[in-house]
Design a protein around this motif. Structure first.
Motif, PDB file in Angstrom:
ATOM      1  N   SER A 121       0.459   5.195  -2.293  1.00  0.00           N
ATOM      2  CA  SER A 121       0.372   5.069  -3.755  1.00  0.00           C
ATOM      3  C   SER A 121       1.083   3.843  -4.301  1.00  0.00           C
ATOM      4  O   SER A 121       1.372   3.773  -5.493  1.00  0.00           O
ATOM      5  N   GLY A 122       1.368   2.875  -3.436  1.00  0.00           N
ATOM      6  CA  GLY A 122       2.069   1.687  -3.912  1.00  0.00           C
ATOM      7  C   GLY A 122       1.336   0.954  -5.014  1.00  0.00           C
ATOM      8  O   GLY A 122       1.947   0.298  -5.859  1.00  0.00           O
ATOM      9  N   TRP A 123       0.015   1.094  -5.051  1.00  0.00           N
ATOM     10  CA  TRP A 123      -0.798   0.378  -6.033  1.00  0.00           C
ATOM     11  C   TRP A 123      -0.623   0.905  -7.450  1.00  0.00           C
ATOM     12  O   TRP A 123      -0.867   0.175  -8.421  1.00  0.00           O
ATOM     13  N   VAL A 124      -0.187   2.169  -7.620  1.00  0.00           N
ATOM     14  CA  VAL A 124      -0.164   2.743  -8.961  1.00  0.00           C
ATOM     15  C   VAL A 124       0.814   2.017  -9.875  1.00  0.00           C
ATOM     16  O   VAL A 124       0.622   1.968 -11.095  1.00  0.00           O
ATOM     17  N   SER A 125       1.874   1.447  -9.299  1.00  0.00           N
ATOM     18  CA  SER A 125       2.868   0.752 -10.114  1.00  0.00           C
ATOM     19  C   SER A 125       2.349  -0.588 -10.616  1.00  0.00           C
ATOM     20  O   SER A 125       2.938  -1.173 -11.530  1.00  0.00           O
TER      21      SER A 125
ATOM     22  N   ILE B  21     -10.698  13.257  -0.177  1.00  0.00           N
ATOM     23  CA  ILE B  21     -10.894  12.161  -1.134  1.00  0.00           C
ATOM     24  C   ILE B  21     -10.607  12.649  -2.552  1.00  0.00           C
ATOM     25  O   ILE B  21      -9.938  11.968  -3.336  1.00  0.00           O
ATOM     26  N   GLY B  22     -11.113  13.834  -2.873  1.00  0.00           N
ATOM     27  CA  GLY B  22     -10.854  14.393  -4.196  1.00  0.00           C
ATOM     28  C   GLY B  22      -9.379  14.624  -4.438  1.00  0.00           C
ATOM     29  O   GLY B  22      -8.858  14.348  -5.528  1.00  0.00           O
ATOM     30  N   GLY B  23      -8.662  15.126  -3.430  1.00  0.00           N
ATOM     31  CA  GLY B  23      -7.228  15.360  -3.572  1.00  0.00           C
ATOM     32  C   GLY B  23      -6.459  14.078  -3.822  1.00  0.00           C
ATOM     33  O   GLY B  23      -5.530  14.054  -4.644  1.00  0.00           O
ATOM     34  N   ALA B  24      -6.825  13.002  -3.118  1.00  0.00           N
ATOM     35  CA  ALA B  24      -6.158  11.714  -3.329  1.00  0.00           C
ATOM     36  C   ALA B  24      -6.420  11.193  -4.737  1.00  0.00           C
ATOM     37  O   ALA B  24      -5.509  10.679  -5.408  1.00  0.00           O
ATOM     38  N   ALA B  25      -7.664  11.323  -5.212  1.00  0.00           N
ATOM     39  CA  ALA B  25      -8.001  10.871  -6.564  1.00  0.00           C
ATOM     40  C   ALA B  25      -7.274  11.703  -7.614  1.00  0.00           C
ATOM     41  O   ALA B  25      -6.791  11.174  -8.627  1.00  0.00           O
ATOM     42  N   ASP B  26      -7.182  13.001  -7.379  1.00  0.00           N
ATOM     43  CA  ASP B  26      -6.505  13.876  -8.340  1.00  0.00           C
ATOM     44  C   ASP B  26      -5.017  13.558  -8.410  1.00  0.00           C
ATOM     45  O   ASP B  26      -4.413  13.598  -9.482  1.00  0.00           O
ATOM     46  N   MET B  27      -4.394  13.243  -7.269  1.00  0.00           N
ATOM     47  CA  MET B  27      -2.984  12.878  -7.269  1.00  0.00           C
ATOM     48  C   MET B  27      -2.744  11.638  -8.122  1.00  0.00           C
ATOM     49  O   MET B  27      -1.826  11.599  -8.953  1.00  0.00           O
ATOM     50  N   ALA B  28      -3.597  10.612  -7.945  1.00  0.00           N
ATOM     51  CA  ALA B  28      -3.436   9.389  -8.725  1.00  0.00           C
ATOM     52  C   ALA B  28      -3.679   9.650 -10.204  1.00  0.00           C
ATOM     53  O   ALA B  28      -2.931   9.169 -11.067  1.00  0.00           O
ATOM     54  N   SER B  29      -4.720  10.428 -10.508  1.00  0.00           N
ATOM     55  CA  SER B  29      -5.006  10.766 -11.905  1.00  0.00           C
ATOM     56  C   SER B  29      -3.821  11.482 -12.545  1.00  0.00           C
ATOM     57  O   SER B  29      -3.408  11.162 -13.669  1.00  0.00           O
ATOM     58  N   ALA B  30      -3.247  12.453 -11.836  1.00  0.00           N
ATOM     59  CA  ALA B  30      -2.120  13.209 -12.383  1.00  0.00           C
ATOM     60  C   ALA B  30      -0.906  12.318 -12.597  1.00  0.00           C
ATOM     61  O   ALA B  30      -0.184  12.451 -13.593  1.00  0.00           O
ATOM     62  N   ALA B  31      -0.667  11.387 -11.663  1.00  0.00           N
ATOM     63  CA  ALA B  31       0.474  10.473 -11.812  1.00  0.00           C
ATOM     64  C   ALA B  31       0.311   9.609 -13.053  1.00  0.00           C
ATOM     65  O   ALA B  31       1.272   9.410 -13.821  1.00  0.00           O
ATOM     66  N   PHE B  32      -0.892   9.081 -13.275  1.00  0.00           N
ATOM     67  CA  PHE B  32      -1.128   8.250 -14.457  1.00  0.00           C
ATOM     68  C   PHE B  32      -1.061   9.073 -15.744  1.00  0.00           C
ATOM     69  O   PHE B  32      -0.474   8.643 -16.738  1.00  0.00           O
ATOM     70  N   ARG B  33      -1.665  10.275 -15.738  1.00  0.00           N
ATOM     71  CA  ARG B  33      -1.653  11.094 -16.959  1.00  0.00           C
ATOM     72  C   ARG B  33      -0.239  11.519 -17.326  1.00  0.00           C
ATOM     73  O   ARG B  33       0.151  11.496 -18.495  1.00  0.00           O
TER      74      ARG B  33
ATOM     75  N   LEU C 177       0.814  -1.207   0.000  1.00  0.00           N
ATOM     76  CA  LEU C 177       0.000   0.000   0.000  1.00  0.00           C
ATOM     77  C   LEU C 177       0.851   1.263   0.000  1.00  0.00           C
ATOM     78  O   LEU C 177       0.476   2.273  -0.589  1.00  0.00           O
ATOM     79  N   LEU C 178       1.986   1.218   0.667  1.00  0.00           N
ATOM     80  CA  LEU C 178       2.824   2.404   0.782  1.00  0.00           C
ATOM     81  C   LEU C 178       3.481   2.744  -0.552  1.00  0.00           C
ATOM     82  O   LEU C 178       3.578   1.903  -1.445  1.00  0.00           O
ATOM     83  N   ALA C 179       3.920   3.980  -0.667  1.00  0.00           N
ATOM     84  CA  ALA C 179       4.488   4.477  -1.921  1.00  0.00           C
ATOM     85  C   ALA C 179       5.605   3.566  -2.429  1.00  0.00           C
ATOM     86  O   ALA C 179       6.437   3.071  -1.655  1.00  0.00           O
ATOM     87  N   ASP C 180       5.617   3.357  -3.733  1.00  0.00           N
ATOM     88  CA  ASP C 180       6.643   2.554  -4.390  1.00  0.00           C
ATOM     89  C   ASP C 180       7.908   3.404  -4.500  1.00  0.00           C
ATOM     90  O   ASP C 180       7.944   4.405  -5.218  1.00  0.00           O
ATOM     91  N   THR C 181       8.953   3.013  -3.787  1.00  0.00           N
ATOM     92  CA  THR C 181      10.182   3.809  -3.745  1.00  0.00           C
ATOM     93  C   THR C 181      11.269   3.262  -4.666  1.00  0.00           C
ATOM     94  O   THR C 181      12.420   3.718  -4.597  1.00  0.00           O
ATOM     95  N   ARG C 182      10.933   2.323  -5.539  1.00  0.00           N
ATOM     96  CA  ARG C 182      11.953   1.771  -6.434  1.00  0.00           C
ATOM     97  C   ARG C 182      12.629   2.819  -7.316  1.00  0.00           C
ATOM     98  O   ARG C 182      13.831   2.690  -7.610  1.00  0.00           O
ATOM     99  N   PRO C 183      11.924   3.879  -7.766  1.00  0.00           N
ATOM    100  CA  PRO C 183      12.635   4.888  -8.567  1.00  0.00           C
ATOM    101  C   PRO C 183      13.823   5.519  -7.844  1.00  0.00           C
ATOM    102  O   PRO C 183      14.765   5.984  -8.487  1.00  0.00           O
ATOM    103  N   LEU C 184      13.798   5.514  -6.503  1.00  0.00           N
ATOM    104  CA  LEU C 184      14.886   6.132  -5.749  1.00  0.00           C
ATOM    105  C   LEU C 184      16.181   5.327  -5.833  1.00  0.00           C
ATOM    106  O   LEU C 184      17.241   5.814  -5.421  1.00  0.00           O
ATOM    107  N   ALA C 185      16.082   4.114  -6.371  1.00  0.00           N
ATOM    108  CA  ALA C 185      17.309   3.334  -6.573  1.00  0.00           C
ATOM    109  C   ALA C 185      18.188   3.942  -7.654  1.00  0.00           C
ATOM    110  O   ALA C 185      19.407   3.711  -7.677  1.00  0.00           O
ATOM    111  N   ASP C 186      17.593   4.713  -8.565  1.00  0.00           N
ATOM    112  CA  ASP C 186      18.377   5.400  -9.580  1.00  0.00           C
ATOM    113  C   ASP C 186      19.020   6.629  -8.938  1.00  0.00           C
ATOM    114  O   ASP C 186      18.306   7.504  -8.420  1.00  0.00           O
ATOM    115  N   PRO C 187      20.346   6.754  -8.948  1.00  0.00           N
ATOM    116  CA  PRO C 187      20.996   7.862  -8.231  1.00  0.00           C
ATOM    117  C   PRO C 187      20.625   9.237  -8.765  1.00  0.00           C
ATOM    118  O   PRO C 187      20.534  10.199  -7.988  1.00  0.00           O
TER     119      PRO C 187
END
Length: 431
Positions: free
Chosen positions: A283-287, A337-349, A4-14
């Motif tokens: 936002s772990g689910w978005v990946s 709730i709207g803010g959380a949905a907008d964050m996910a929408s923006a990440a996908f777009r 469930l928690l944010a996917d931090t794999r991108p942080l592996a790239d220096p």
């Protein structure tokens, strides 16, 4: 819980890790200036009309240089462009500090402040499309939603923390120290972009980055309906579903707050960014989503329904004053709730834009993205304000949410390829 928690794999790239870490520092400093500029203008003039001019002096360079900056990002080495614009941002922040430190020796500084603000926004408008355009060069398509979620979480957290810190520091230290803090914070970003590898554009056009280049970037969208739809649904969501212009009146009239602000006012304004931060943390689910077109549509529908719920909560508070406290809680919850949905929408777009566009036009499309993101809410301010004057704040907010849902469904029915868009990679799940 880990899923469930944010996917931090991108942080592996220096390179991404340095940019993201620097952004934590920079975004708070930037928000200090965002608060300090209008506050100083009001202190200089005592006029909200002059404060309102920051909207014009900020939006015009954001539109012009957002489009042109995207063209620059498709022509020059993007690392070099980031270095130049970051130095420009440091320079304008230093000039903000200088004029505040000199005090009354400069006389009436309002026009100087507005001009400096315009220059700062011009550098920002070139910097941001360039920064977004480099992500697909640093990370795989699979990691882009997570990377965008991490970036947006930091931005929204800064949008909450910055004004709180600024509000506490201005009475104690004055405006000059806020500008100075912003100036030094920006050196963190300069350090990060200097460490980037060379980022020359693949397949860059030989044409110089002028009007023709901008028009070519806009024309590119006509042959790519998925990308075009990513902009259209965002415009629908922001123009019809962003009721922030109504918050002062709602706080005062519906929730009995004072005219100059108060707790209800602060809670309403904090609702959407708080929701975005919570959405980013979880936002772990978005990946794991491959059907990104469906994900965007569902997120925007949730946003629209949340605004309907917000409007209904305000309507109940208007009709049943003794329930105002409970309805304020419900209103803030709907905004969260709207803010959380907008964050996910923006990440996908953002991820669709970054992964689907060719590298040679990616900067220009990011410039259009900046213009849409900046312009949509400002158009919404005008539209909601005018509508509320006719039908009231509750009906304007709820009606806007209904239009978001109806128009989004209509757009998807008209361009079904967006609904079917999915990221081609194994291991995902349908949205």
């Amino acid at each position: 819980m880990k899923g469930l928690l944010a996917d931090t794999r991108p942080l592996a790239d220096p390179n991404f890790r340095r940019l993201w870490t620097a952004n934590i520092v920079t975004v708070v400093g930037a928000q200090l200036t965002v608060v300090a500029v209008p506050a100083q203008i009001y202190a200089e003039t005592g006029s909200s009309a002059y404060v309102g001019l920051t909207g014009v002096f900020g939006l015009v360079p954001l539109v012009v240089f957002g489009l042109w900056g995207g063209a620059l990002a498709d022509h020059f080495d993007r690392r070099t462009l980031l270095q130049i614009t970051t130095v420009g941002l440091i320079g304008t922040s230093a000039l903000f500090f200088a004029q505040a430190a000199m005090g009354s020796a400069l006389g009436n500084r309002v026009w100087l402040l507005l001009c400096l603000f315009s220059v700062q926004q011009a550098f920002f408008a070139i910097n941001q499309p360039t920064r977004s355009a480099i992500l697909p060069r640093l990370l795989s398509d699979e990691l882009l939603p997570a990377a965008n979620s991490l970036n947006m979480t930091v931005f929204q957290a800064g949008a909450i923390a910055g004004p709180l810190v600024a509000g506490a520091l201005i009475p104690v230290f004055g405006f000059s120290w806020l500008y100075l803090i912003d100036t030094f914070c920006l050196f963190a970003t300069l350090w990060a972009v200097v460490r980037l590898p060379a980022l020359r554009v693949e397949g860059a056009s030989g044409w110089p980055p002028g009007l023709r280049s901008v028009i070519e970037g806009i024309a590119y969208l006509r042959g790519h309906p998925v990308l075009l739809m990513s902009f259209l649904v965002d415009i629908i969501a922001m123009v019809f579903g962003m009721p922030r212009a109504l918050f002062p009146e709602i706080a005062h009239e519906s929730f009995s707050g004072p005219e100059e602000g108060g707790l209800a006012f602060a809670l309403l304004f904090a609702g959407i960014p708080v929701g975005a931060v919570i959405g980013g943390i979880f936002s772990g689910w978005v990946s794991r989503i491959t059907s990104q077109g469906k994900a965007v549509v569902w997120c925007i529908i949730v946003w629209g329904l949340a605004m309907v719920g917000f409007g209904l909560s305000v309507a109940v508070a208007d009709r049943v004053p003794e329930a105002a406290v409970w309805m304020l809680s419900a209103s803030v919850l709907m905004l969260v709730i709207g803010g959380a949905a907008d964050m996910a929408s923006a990440a996908f777009r953002q991820s669709i834009l970054q992964s689907s566009a060719a590298d040679e036009v990616r900067g220009r499309l990011q410039g259009i993205f900046i213009v849409v993101v900046a312009g949509g809410p400002r158009i919404a301010d005008v539209a909601h304000g005018a509508t509320a004057a006719i039908v009231g704040t509750a009906a304007a907010a709820a009606g806007g949410g209904v239009l978001v849902v109806v128009l989004t469904v209509a757009a998807v029915l008209a361009v079904p390829v967006f609904w079917r868009y999915r990221l081609a990679r194994p291991g995902g799940v349908d949205a």
